[in-house]
Design a protein around this motif. Structure first.
Motif, PDB file in Angstrom:
ATOM      1  N   THR A 163     -27.184 -18.553   5.244  1.00 33.33           N
ATOM      2  CA  THR A 163     -26.106 -18.235   6.173  1.00 33.33           C
ATOM      3  C   THR A 163     -24.860 -17.905   5.359  1.00 33.33           C
ATOM      4  OG1 THR A 163     -26.989 -19.727   7.863  1.00 33.33           O
ATOM      5  CG2 THR A 163     -24.694 -19.054   8.087  1.00 33.33           C
ATOM      6  N   ARG A 164     -24.272 -16.741   5.649  1.00 39.71           N
ATOM      7  CA  ARG A 164     -23.090 -16.286   4.903  1.00 39.71           C
ATOM      8  C   ARG A 164     -21.894 -16.127   5.834  1.00 39.71           C
ATOM      9  NH1 ARG A 164     -24.309 -14.456  -0.248  1.00 39.71           N
ATOM     10  NH2 ARG A 164     -26.543 -14.152  -0.701  1.00 39.71           N
ATOM     11  N   SER A 165     -20.719 -16.344   5.264  1.00 36.24           N
ATOM     12  CA  SER A 165     -19.473 -16.172   6.008  1.00 36.24           C
ATOM     13  C   SER A 165     -19.072 -14.705   6.011  1.00 36.24           C
ATOM     14  CB  SER A 165     -18.369 -17.019   5.368  1.00 36.24           C
ATOM     15  OG  SER A 165     -18.070 -16.517   4.066  1.00 36.24           O
ATOM     16  N   ALA A 166     -17.949 -14.412   6.677  1.00 38.95           N
ATOM     17  CA  ALA A 166     -17.476 -13.036   6.764  1.00 38.95           C
ATOM     18  C   ALA A 166     -17.161 -12.441   5.403  1.00 38.95           C
ATOM     19  CB  ALA A 166     -16.245 -12.964   7.668  1.00 38.95           C
ATOM     20  N   ASN A 167     -16.774 -13.285   4.461  1.00 38.28           N
ATOM     21  CA  ASN A 167     -16.468 -12.778   3.107  1.00 38.28           C
ATOM     22  C   ASN A 167     -17.667 -12.916   2.157  1.00 38.28           C
ATOM     23  OD1 ASN A 167     -16.552 -15.484   2.647  1.00 38.28           O
ATOM     24  ND2 ASN A 167     -14.416 -15.700   1.974  1.00 38.28           N
ATOM     25  N   ASP A 168     -18.858 -13.112   2.755  1.00 33.40           N
ATOM     26  CA  ASP A 168     -20.122 -13.138   2.021  1.00 33.40           C
ATOM     27  C   ASP A 168     -20.343 -14.420   1.224  1.00 33.40           C
ATOM     28  OD1 ASP A 168     -22.526 -11.690   1.756  1.00 33.40           O
ATOM     29  OD2 ASP A 168     -22.026 -11.154  -0.311  1.00 33.40           O
ATOM     30  N   ALA A 169     -19.547 -15.442   1.469  1.00 27.16           N
ATOM     31  CA  ALA A 169     -19.770 -16.730   0.808  1.00 27.16           C
ATOM     32  C   ALA A 169     -20.934 -17.446   1.481  1.00 27.16           C
ATOM     33  CB  ALA A 169     -18.515 -17.594   0.893  1.00 27.16           C
ATOM     34  N   ILE A 170     -21.705 -18.179   0.697  1.00 25.56           N
ATOM     35  CA  ILE A 170     -22.849 -18.906   1.236  1.00 25.56           C
ATOM     36  C   ILE A 170     -22.363 -20.161   1.952  1.00 25.56           C
ATOM     37  CG2 ILE A 170     -24.945 -20.188   0.668  1.00 25.56           C
ATOM     38  CD1 ILE A 170     -25.399 -18.272  -1.633  1.00 25.56           C
ATOM     39  N   VAL A 171     -22.692 -20.257   3.233  1.00 33.60           N
ATOM     40  CA  VAL A 171     -22.321 -21.408   4.050  1.00 33.60           C
ATOM     41  C   VAL A 171     -23.448 -22.437   4.067  1.00 33.60           C
ATOM     42  CG1 VAL A 171     -21.722 -22.168   6.388  1.00 33.60           C
ATOM     43  CG2 VAL A 171     -20.819 -20.006   5.506  1.00 33.60           C
ATOM     44  N   ALA A 172     -24.689 -21.952   4.096  1.00 32.51           N
ATOM     45  CA  ALA A 172     -25.854 -22.838   4.118  1.00 32.51           C
ATOM     46  C   ALA A 172     -27.034 -22.091   3.539  1.00 32.51           C
ATOM     47  CB  ALA A 172     -26.153 -23.301   5.542  1.00 32.51           C
ATOM     48  N   GLY A 173     -27.988 -22.850   3.007  1.00 32.94           N
ATOM     49  CA  GLY A 173     -29.191 -22.236   2.466  1.00 32.94           C
ATOM     50  C   GLY A 173     -29.031 -21.822   1.020  1.00 32.94           C
ATOM     51  N   ASP A 174     -30.104 -21.247   0.488  1.00 32.25           N
ATOM     52  CA  ASP A 174     -30.138 -20.827  -0.913  1.00 32.25           C
ATOM     53  C   ASP A 174     -30.992 -19.578  -1.025  1.00 32.25           C
ATOM     54  OD1 ASP A 174     -30.542 -20.456  -3.639  1.00 32.25           O
ATOM     55  OD2 ASP A 174     -30.895 -22.576  -4.071  1.00 32.25           O
TER      56      ASP A 174
END
Length: 206
Positions: A163-174
């Motif tokens: 799961t990625r945020s709007a700025n493409d940062a990883i929020v969850a998972g790998d």
């Protein structure tokens, strides 16, 4: 922000949908009507069941109750269709593809998917899911009541989920890790219908 999976997942989703429709002809063969006409039957209970997969009420093996209605029931074809549907549902959920989900899941399961998708959209997050493969698909229970047949399947699959945020940062998972996913899904169909159409009516993560 529009919810989309990565391009490889989109291509895979199209391929799986094509595979699903090819299987539908065999997965959806007519069920013969039972010997006794039922004057009326209850509606399918399409509620989300958590930890509540119903078992057969007699000493029969799970599929015996289905084969009493349909002696020609083909387990291999059913599981092939269920496996395809499982993959499609996962990827359609990741993509936020409600039109595909509407064809495969019951209304209350659809409501849960729609709510989760809307919440993800509100957070401006994107779920990227890659289906690696199915390890196991086993029938764990089956029942028939008032003209409705239900079959519960235990799926064990491998996926990569991020799961990625709007700025493409990883929020969850790998993105580098394959995760084992265990689910129990219940499919139902109307045995009185000329053409059997199995729908996902309940999910339970194991």
């Amino acid at each position: 922000m529009n919810e989309t999976a990565d391009p490889n997942n989109a291509i895979l989703l199209v391929a799986i949908i094509a595979f699903y429709w090819a299987l539908l002809g065999s997965w959806g063969q007519p069920l013969p009507r039972s010997g006794e006409d039922k004057a009326k039957r209850d509606d399918v209970q399409t509620r989300q069941r958590t930890g509540c997969i119903e078992n057969t009420s007699s000493g029969d093996l799970p599929l015996d109750v289905i084969r009493k209605i349909d002696p020609g029931f083909d387990l291999a074809k059913f599981l092939a269709g269920a496996n395809a549907a499982y993959e499609i549902v996962l990827l359609a959920y990741a993509c936020g593809d409600m039109q595909t989900l509407k064809r495969l899941v019951g209304p209350q399961v659809l409501d849960i998917f729609e709510q989760a998708t809307a919440e993800r959209r509100d957070r401006q997050e994107m779920l990227q899911l890659t289906f690696i493969g199915m390890r196991e698909a086993t029938v764990i229970s089956a029942l028939e009541k008032d003209g409705i047949a239900e079959i519960a399947i235990r799926f064990v699959s491998d996926v990569v989920s991020v799961t990625r945020s709007a700025n493409d940062a990883i929020v969850a998972g790998d993105p580098q890790q394959i995760t084992e996913v265990i689910d129990a899904w219940t499919f139902a169909c109307d045995t009185q219908s000329r053409k059997r159409k199995w729908m996902l009516i309940a999910t339970d993560g194991g």
